[in-house]
Structures are given as C-alpha cells and as structure tokens.
Enzyme design. Structure first.
Site, mmCIF file in Angstrom:
data_model
loop_
_atom_site.group_PDB
_atom_site.id
_atom_site.type_symbol
_atom_site.label_atom_id
_atom_site.label_comp_id
_atom_site.label_asym_id
_atom_site.label_seq_id
_atom_site.Cartn_x
_atom_site.Cartn_y
_atom_site.Cartn_z
ATOM 1 N N GLU A 186 -10.431 -6.998 0.366
ATOM 2 C CA GLU A 186 -11.099 -5.997 -0.447
ATOM 3 C C GLU A 186 -12.346 -6.642 -1.065
ATOM 4 O O GLU A 186 -12.466 -7.882 -1.100
ATOM 5 C CB GLU A 186 -10.171 -5.500 -1.556
ATOM 6 C CG GLU A 186 -8.938 -4.764 -1.068
ATOM 7 C CD GLU A 186 -9.271 -3.454 -0.402
ATOM 8 O OE1 GLU A 186 -10.306 -2.835 -0.768
ATOM 9 O OE2 GLU A 186 -8.514 -3.043 0.495
ATOM 10 N N LYS A 246 4.343 -2.129 0.402
ATOM 11 C CA LYS A 246 4.768 -1.954 1.794
ATOM 12 C C LYS A 246 6.258 -2.213 1.969
ATOM 13 O O LYS A 246 6.959 -1.451 2.638
ATOM 14 C CB LYS A 246 3.954 -2.874 2.706
ATOM 15 C CG LYS A 246 2.490 -2.482 2.793
ATOM 16 C CD LYS A 246 1.691 -3.449 3.648
ATOM 17 C CE LYS A 246 0.224 -3.032 3.734
ATOM 18 N NZ LYS A 246 -0.577 -3.980 4.548
ATOM 19 N N ALA A 254 -15.110 14.734 3.912
ATOM 20 C CA ALA A 254 -15.566 14.508 2.537
ATOM 21 C C ALA A 254 -15.631 13.018 2.255
ATOM 22 O O ALA A 254 -14.805 12.234 2.744
ATOM 23 C CB ALA A 254 -14.632 15.185 1.534
ATOM 24 N N LYS A 288 -0.988 4.270 0.940
ATOM 25 C CA LYS A 288 0.421 4.054 0.584
ATOM 26 C C LYS A 288 0.741 4.409 -0.861
ATOM 27 O O LYS A 288 1.879 4.238 -1.315
ATOM 28 C CB LYS A 288 0.805 2.600 0.881
ATOM 29 C CG LYS A 288 0.057 1.570 0.064
ATOM 30 C CD LYS A 288 0.303 0.149 0.527
ATOM 31 C CE LYS A 288 -0.395 -0.160 1.810
ATOM 32 N NZ LYS A 288 -1.871 -0.209 1.719
ATOM 33 N N ASP A 313 -0.090 -5.237 -2.920
ATOM 34 C CA ASP A 313 -0.198 -4.434 -1.699
ATOM 35 C C ASP A 313 1.024 -4.665 -0.807
ATOM 36 O O ASP A 313 1.589 -3.711 -0.250
ATOM 37 C CB ASP A 313 -1.483 -4.802 -0.953
ATOM 38 C CG ASP A 313 -1.674 -3.977 0.294
ATOM 39 O OD1 ASP A 313 -1.849 -2.751 0.183
ATOM 40 O OD2 ASP A 313 -1.633 -4.557 1.403
ATOM 41 N N GLY A 355 -14.556 -9.392 6.521
ATOM 42 C CA GLY A 355 -14.166 -8.026 6.177
ATOM 43 C C GLY A 355 -12.669 -7.813 6.071
ATOM 44 O O GLY A 355 -12.199 -6.675 6.034
ATOM 45 N N VAL A 372 2.293 0.780 6.423
ATOM 46 C CA VAL A 372 2.876 -0.556 6.390
ATOM 47 C C VAL A 372 2.219 -1.519 7.366
ATOM 48 O O VAL A 372 1.822 -2.616 6.995
ATOM 49 C CB VAL A 372 4.395 -0.490 6.655
ATOM 50 C CG1 VAL A 372 4.983 -1.889 6.774
ATOM 51 C CG2 VAL A 372 5.087 0.284 5.548
#
Length: 789
Positions: free
Chosen positions: A641, A656, A478, A553, A652, A638, A583
């Site tokens: 984000e 973690k 999906a 996460k 982020d 890349g 992580v």
C-alpha cells in the site's frame, strides 16, 4: 376476389384523432379556444394535399377539405353551446379524421390509377348504436360490400375506423378500428390476404420499446395474435382478427417504413419455422388487481356468478381471473379507470356477507402489470410454465397472481409495475435467446484492480459471446469523484473519457438508487474498493436482488452477525454473493473449502501465507539484505500500500484468516485473533512514511537476530496465519526445510488445508497472491459464474 381487385383502407393523419377528441372536450367546456387548433388542423391538411397533388386536383380537394372543416366547426359550435360531449357526438367529431385523409389519398391515387375513388365506409358498414366501440351487423354489412363491387370496377380508398347505424348515425369501431375495417372488407370479399401496414417489421416477439432485443415473428396463428393483442401488443386492433379468422383470410403485418421486410403472416395453421417454445411475450403496463376473500365463500355456490354479474351489469371488462382451489378468494384484474367502480360494485353486491363477517372488503392492489407468454405449441411441451416462472424468480421478480387457460395458449402472471420491463427482458432472453445470457455489471472503483478488470472484460467480450454465449454489459462505473450509468452499456473503448465527462458527482446512495431503478436482469455490483462505507451497502444491494462480487474483505471481516446476514439475504433472494478474491486474489481457496465441506469432509487446520506483500518481503529478506531495503523494493514494485505499514501490521492477514475460519463455520470475531507483530508498536506510530523508514533498521534489530538464527539452521522466516481448534493466530515463524512453505518464492500465496481426508498430506493451493491482474481475473471469474448459472 380477383388479383387486380385492391381495397385501400386509411386512418387519419398521425395524431389527428387525438386532436379531434381534444377539440370536442374543449368545446364541451363552453370555450371557443378550440377555434385556433381547428384552423391549424385545416392548414396541416392543406399542406399535405399540396405536397401530394397536382395543381388541378389540389384545388378540388382544397374545396372539399374546407367543406369538411365547415361541418366540423358547426358540430363543435353546437357542443360548445350545450356544453355536453356525448359518445354519439364524439364519434361524429372523430370521423372527420378518416374522411379527410381518405379524400386526400384517393385524389393522390387517381393521378396514377384512374379507377381509384373515395368510399365513405358509413355507406356499407352498419353497426349497432354502441357509440365509441360499435359492433358491426355482418348480415347487412357483407352484402352491401359485395353489392358495391358487383356494381363497379374500382379501387376504393375507404375511410377506416368509422361506420354508421341503420338510421344513418355515425359510429366508430374503437381506437385502431381502421385495421378492423380492412378485415371486414377482406372477409366480405373472401380476399386472398389483408395487409396491415404499420411502423414495425411485423409482430415482434415483445414490445421493442421495452425489450431492445425483440425481433419480428415470421408466422403465427390467429389465436396467438389474438392473445398477444389482448395482452397489450399494439401492432393490431384486437377485433380485426375475428372476421379474418372466421373466413380464413390471412393477415400480413408489414412495415410502411421498410416495405422490403417480410413481415408477419397470420393464418389458421401456424408454420413452425424458427421454432421456439413460445411465440411471443406481451404485457399491459397498468392494471389494478382486486381480491375478494372470506371464509364464507368456501363451498358456497354462485359467488363467482354474483361477482362477475355485478361487474357485467356496468360493462366492466375483466382482464384476468384466478381463483384458489379452496374457493377462499377470487382475484381479478381490471383497468385503472374501472377499479374504484368495480370495488364499489362488488362491495355492494356482498354487503350482507360483509356485515356478517363472512366476506372481507375488496382489496385493491395498484401499480401492477400483466405479463403473458403466448404460443399454441406450449401444451405439447412440458415445463414451459416452470421455465417461465423460474426465469422471473431467479431475477427477483415477485409474482402477485397467475392465470392459465386449459388450452395452454397463454400463461399469464401479474407482477409489480416497476418489474414489468425487467420481466419482459428476462423472459425474452430465457425463451428466445436462451443460448446467450446477458450480465449487467456495475463497477465501483476503477483503480488498479478496476482498470485491470475492465481491460479483461474488453479483451474477452467477443469471445465470451461467440464461444460461451455470455454477453457482458458494463452499465455503471464510478471512482471517488464521478459516476456514469447507462442501461445500454458503457463504451469500453472510451470508458475513462466517458467517466471523466459524465458530469455526475459520485454519491454511493445515488449510484445504488440509479442501479436499482434500472432494474436489469442478472445485475452484478462489483466493489473494487477497500472502503468500509461501500461494504456497509452490500445488504441494501443484495436485498434489491442484485448480486455482489467483491475483493473488498471489509464486509466479511465485520461482525459475524453481519457476515451471516449477507449470506442469508443472498440465499433468500436466490442471487449470489461471491468474494473468492477476499483471501487469495485469483486462487480458488474459498470455493475449495466449501467443496470439501459439501462433500462431507471436515476442516481440522489451516495454515497459510495470505499476503503477497509479506510473502515477497520474507522471500527476499535473506543474507545481508536489510528489512528497510526489501520493504522499499516491494513498494517500488507496487506490492505494498502507499503506506507499507498497512501491510506490515498483520491486520490484512488477520481479516483473511478470519474469513476462512468463518467459512469453516466458526463464529469468530476479529478481536479473537492473536496478532504477533514482528515490529515494535512505535514503528506504526511514526507520523509519516519517511519517518517510518528512518527508524526501520533500528526497529528491526530483533527481527535481524531472528533471521540469523533461522538461516544458521536452514530455516526460513514466514509470516503465517493459522486456524485450528476454533482459534486463529497471525505471526512470524521460522519453518523447517520439509515444511510446505519453506520453498515459497516471489509474491506467491500458499495455503495448506488439513482435513479428515487430507491430514497426513494436506491439500496445498499455491500461486500468485498479489497484483491487480490476478485479483481482477478472480473477480472476472466470479462474474462469469453468475452469468453461467
């Protein structure tokens, strides 16, 4: 019996017996609507005759057929007039199916074999008056059959299924009774073999309609076939086996559509080629489980006798019986048609005890199925029961009741009907394909990580099966717009086209619902999104006995209570919740932490660079390079984000280190973590990414000063997450040349774990911490771990 002596037993044409039953029922209502169906049936038999017979034979047979249909029409007219269809009348109506087909086949054979002839089994097979399922009188039947062959040399085409009483009344031998007729003739004549020609290549290890991997069994014993047919194997009518077994006549099950297939040989002593712990698996998909219990049953003699005596008086067949050693309860299974009647009979039998509170009202459990493994050699090998029940338990299949005879010829259990097909498949894999495990994978999110994962599965799918006996089937895919689910597996060569053309709009609840309905063994849900909405569904998915593998996460960084709840559900269900890639992408960080603690070590401190993006930025933010230049470069490669502020705000990394702290047993929340931003808050409030970049160099002036001071003393800036003494922080630090993080390069992640054993020299794990391929590789490794359990 001479080799040249052949007896042919035939059934009615396909579907004719059901049609005849329907004709009788329509007539019994007083309606003449059966007439058109009767005409159509006569036309069908005429067409078959015309196709098989030469013109001269056809005219004779056509007349015989018309006479049969005239008799049948008269019988139905009588039923219509009296508006009653007794078992006796129904047997007569049903008998015409075999009379018609035997007449046609006999005429067709006569064209090739002159001694072929029609034989009405009613002239030689005699039974009692139990219409619908009559019992043969062997003392009269066998001599009649022998006398028939002694008086003539013929190749009779016998009407299967039908017989008669000594008074000439037509009876039937039960549905599937043509097999029984063949066995009766074989036993009477001491035949070399009885061949049952059906539509499969022999007796299968399981029902191929429910277990696609089922395959033919080469050899089996009478007892094994009897057990399998009793528990639902449709390949042979159960009473067929008894006369063949008593007279030691081998039975061969062959395929009419594939006559070259070897088929299955059934005999007294089973050969053991291609040996397996069990011979086959059978099931009955609809039964009702009844339970009689009460304190007043303990130690009381005759309870079971009264219970089953009451059922026997009304001819209710009990399929399974199980009783606890405490004698507090007795469970038994019957067909759904008999369930209510059985309950009423037992309640009536124990009415006095119920009134005195000694016995409870009978409890019915519906929508359950029987699953049985069968094999004569099971009693010789310990652990078969354990292997059977373990296979069910590991796949979340709840067992309602268990029964095993002292002969250990079969082990039977009752499961929820919705789990029947799943149970058959996992048990079949366990015993017959135990060297190959099949994992059914459902992947949500086919962006960079999802695509990389699918590519890796496709590249490895053949070597995994051949070298490691692991089969991966992607049964669901999906994206944000569409979804596709296929229990047989999505074609990975064209998955993008299939997903695009699926026609099913993506809905997470529908996706999960369909995944649960498939109820496949070793199912794994893979979440390759970063969605909070999807993460909230993990509890439901795990509760459905489906393992979860995820690089997302969000679930583990929600409340500590939610984190514990997910792990608890997975543990209770005996399935896996793997999130190694939460992580360190593909780095074995979480598994290493767990192994250390399992071995008795204690984690004292963790220091880590946990963002591949920030690692790249500060590894390249040196000299005259500005922060804006290096962030733009990272984005072009890349690493960031689409909005790089999501990487630069430190959230982020905080998630973690939060997960790692929790893995160490610390009940910590995200708000407990101190995040020191290296950029002013205003940067993160700009309306667009372009506006953010326009102000970045000015906003980073203090950071430029910090970089310059660090470089003057040989230090390097590193964005470090730290956990120690129950506290967690995320901040930018300048590290000395002897620090483990000083020489980091590229986009690598690094983690230093300080424990009681690794204190002066921490355990360091280092490697690529960003990129779709390494993350997908970590996810793939978790899937393989589940498959190799």
């Amino acid at each position: 019996m001479d080799d040249s002596q052949i007896v042919v037993v035939v059934s009615a044409l396909q579907g004719v017996t059901d049609t005849l039953i329907n004709l009788g029922r329509i007539a019994s209502t007083g309606s003449d609507e059966y007439l058109q169906i009767l005409d159509d049936l006569e036309v069908r038999h005429g067409e078959v005759s015309a196709e098989l017979l030469e013109k001269s034979e056809y005219e004779s047979v056509k007349y015989t057929i018309s006479q049969f249909f005239k008799e049948l029409s008269d019988a139905l007219h009588g039923i219509m007039l009296i508006k009653e269809l007794s078992n006796r009348s129904l047997d007569l109506i049903m008998s015409y199916g075999e009379q018609l087909s035997a007449t046609i086949v006999a005429a067709a054979l006569t064209q090739k074999i002159p001694q072929a002839c029609y034989l009405d089994a009613r002239t030689v097979i005699l039974t009692n008056r139990s219409f619908g399922s009559a019992i043969i009188n062997e003392d009269e039947t066998y001599p009649k059959i022998r006398a028939y062959f002694k008086a003539r040399s013929a190749v009779p085409v016998v009407t299967g299924f039908i017989a008669s009483t000594s008074g000439g009344e037509t009876t039937t031998l039960g549905r599937g009774g043509s097999d029984f007729t063949a066995a009766i003739f074989g036993a009477a004549m001491n035949a070399d073999r009885v061949e049952i020609w059906t539509d499969v290549d022999g007796v299968m290890t399981a029902d191929p309609r429910k277990v696609p991997k089922a395959f033919p069994i080469a050899f089996m014993s009478y007892q094994e076939l009897m057990e399998m047919s009793h528990f639902g194997a449709k390949v042979i009518h159960p009473p067929t086996i008894a006369p063949a077994m008593r007279h030691h006549v081998p039975i061969w099950i062959k395929n009419s559509y594939n006559p070259k297939a070897p088929g299955t040989e059934v005999s007294q002593t089973c050969k053991t080629e291609n040996f397996s712990l069990i011979r086959g698996i059978s099931s009955v998909d609809r039964i009702v489980l009844l339970r009689l219990e009460g304190a007043g049953m303990i130690g009381v003699c005759g309870v079971a006798s009264r219970l089953f005596g009451a059922l026997a008086k009304e001819s209710i067949n009990v399929m399974i019986i199980t009783q606890g050693s405490s004698e507090h309860s007795i469970c038994f299974a019957v067909s759904p048609e008999c369930a209510d009647r059985a309950k009423n009979l037992v309640d009536e039998e124990f009415a006095l005890e119920r009134g005195a509170g000694l016995v409870d009202e009978v409890v019915l459990t519906t929508d359950v199925s029987v699953v049985a493994v069968v094999g004569e050699t099971m009693h010789e090998i310990p652990g078969v029961s354990g292997q059977f029940f373990s296979a069910l338990g590991k796949n979340g299949i709840n067992i309602r009741a268990i029964a095993q005879g002292s002969s250990e010829l079969n082990i039977t259990c009752i499961v929820d009907r919705k789990d029947e097909a799943k149970a058959l498949n996992v048990v079949h894999d366990e015993f017959f394909l135990s060297k190959t495990a099949t994992v059914h994978v459902f992947i949500l999110g086919v962006g960079l990580i999802g695509k990389a994962l699918l590519r890796q599965i496709q590249d490895q799918i053949h070597s995994l099966k051949e070298d490691y006996q692991l089969e991966i089937k992607v049964c669901g895919l999906a994206n944000t717009k569409t979804m596709v689910l296929d229990a047989g597996g999505v074609d990975l060569e064209n998955w993008e086209g299939i997903l695009h053309d699926s026609g099913y709009a993506m809905c997470i609840d529908s996706f999960i619902s369909k995944m649960k309905e498939m109820n496949l063994g070793r199912s794994v849900f893979v979440d390759c999104t970063a969605s909070d909405v999807i993460a909230e569904k993990y509890s439901e998915i795990l509760s459905s006995n489906i393992s979860v593998v995820t690089p997302n996460k969000r679930a583990n960084s929600k409340s500590y209570e939610n984190y514990l709840d997910l792990k608890r559900i997975a543990s209770q269900k005996g399935i896996k919740y793997f999130y190694e890639t939460n992580v360190g992408a593909g780095l074995p960080i979480i598994s290493t932490l767990l192994d250390l603690q399992l071995s008795g070590d204690k984690v004292l401190k963790i220091e880590a660079i946990l963002s591949g993006t920030l690692s790249y930025i500060f590894n390249n933010y040196v000299g005259s390079v500005t922060l804006k230049e290096v962030v733009q470069k990272a984005q072009s490669l890349g690493y960031t984000e689409p909005d790089p502020r999501e990487d630069l705000n430190g959230m982020d990394v905080a998630r973690k280190i939060l997960i790692l702290a929790r893995e160490c047993g610390t009940p910590i929340e995200i708000d407990d973590i101190t995040i020191d931003s290296f950029l002013p808050e205003a940067c993160f409030k700009e309306k667009s990414v372009d506006a953010f970049y326009d102000t970045l160099d000015i906003a980073a002036q203090e950071l430029e000063s910090m970089k310059s001071r660090a470089e003057l003393t040989g230090k390097r800036l590193r964005h470090i997450a730290k956990f120690e003494n129950g506290k967690a922080t995320v901040k930018l630090q300048a590290v000395e040349e002897d620090h483990p993080f000083h020489s980091l390069s590229g986009s690598d992640n690094i983690i230093a774990i300080y424990t009681q054993r690794y204190y002066d020299n921490p355990l360091v794990i280092k490697g690529s911490g960003a990129g779709a391929s390494v993350t997908a590789g970590g996810v793939f490794a978790d899937i393989i771990r589940i498959g190799k359990r």
